[in-house]
Design an enzyme around this catalytic site. Sequence first.
Site, mmCIF file in Angstrom:
data_model
loop_
_atom_site.group_PDB
_atom_site.id
_atom_site.type_symbol
_atom_site.label_atom_id
_atom_site.label_comp_id
_atom_site.label_asym_id
_atom_site.label_seq_id
_atom_site.Cartn_x
_atom_site.Cartn_y
_atom_site.Cartn_z
ATOM 1 C CG HIS A 118 45.089 43.350 45.337
ATOM 2 N ND1 HIS A 118 45.362 44.472 46.077
ATOM 3 C CD2 HIS A 118 45.026 43.767 44.046
ATOM 4 C CE1 HIS A 118 45.461 45.528 45.269
ATOM 5 N NE2 HIS A 118 45.256 45.125 44.036
ATOM 6 C CB CYS A 126 49.648 24.111 42.068
ATOM 7 S SG CYS A 126 51.020 23.149 41.369
ATOM 8 C CB CYS A 147 51.341 21.180 44.586
ATOM 9 S SG CYS A 147 49.905 20.490 43.747
ATOM 10 C CB CYS A 149 51.912 17.985 41.138
ATOM 11 S SG CYS A 149 52.449 19.706 41.135
ATOM 12 C CG ASN A 212 41.502 57.200 54.170
ATOM 13 O OD1 ASN A 212 42.245 57.348 55.132
ATOM 14 N ND2 ASN A 212 41.788 56.381 53.166
#
Length: 239
Positions: A118, A126, A147, A149, A212
């Site tokens: 994940h 970006c 970013c 950019c 668990n």
Amino acid sequence: MPEIDRARKALAAARRVVALTGAGVSAESGVPTFRGEGGLWRNFRAEELATPEAFARDPRLVWEWYDWRRQKIAPLPPNPGHHALAAMERRFGEFLLVTQNVDGLHRAAGSAKLAELHGNIWFTRCTKEGTLRENRAVPLSPLPPRCSCGALLRPHIVWFGEALDPGVLQSAVDACRAADVVIVAGTSSVVYPAAGLAALAKEAGAFVIEINIEETPASGMVDVHLSGRSGELLPGLLE
Ligand code: OAD
């Protein structure tokens, strides 16, 4: 034979081992799980914020949530469960740690053979160029970050409704198909495709151990269910 001994015996005979972890493995470090208490932020559930739609609607809100989580996680150390998994990597000839966790605590404990299904909360991506950058600033400012950019940066996280990185998922599938033993620890086993990996391994002949504090939808199909905390049971498997 007690369940833990059956698990230890299977592991002692194994050469190819996969561990699949979820938020429960980080719980003893102090990271809130998603579906347990403490999983809510300003009354939002993860499913309401971890989506491309939520980010498109309000990138600042989504980033505020991630910034809050980054601030919570930053000072937290790995726990004995993380360390036991790093030790397994050194012990077994073939080992892969498949994690749904984005907190980076497995890396902090020294795990390197790692499939982060994940993503990782300490990396930004970006939205225009796709460039990944590690960014450990806490708090992040300004929000939302941009970013160089000019485009928005997003957390390098797989959101609900998005596909997993096909290469990362394939490495997890291949390892599960080939594994002698698969350990599934601290995951509610409800979020797919991660939740399907244990069944896939079982069908391919692996011995599946679940750790668990409660029963999960996977508990009925595993070979051994060990009820308790991963910080105690994962090191216990290696004794
Ligand atoms: P969940 O919060 O759904 O489940 C955590 C599991 O850990 C539960 O089954 C708990 O019973 C168990 N648990 C809690 N403390 C434990 C402990 N000390 N020892 C052992 N088990 C313990 O978290 P995940 O299964 O990781 O996705 O959730 C899967 C995905 O859903 C996450 O990766 C995240 C989330 O939305 C994304 O962010 C994309």
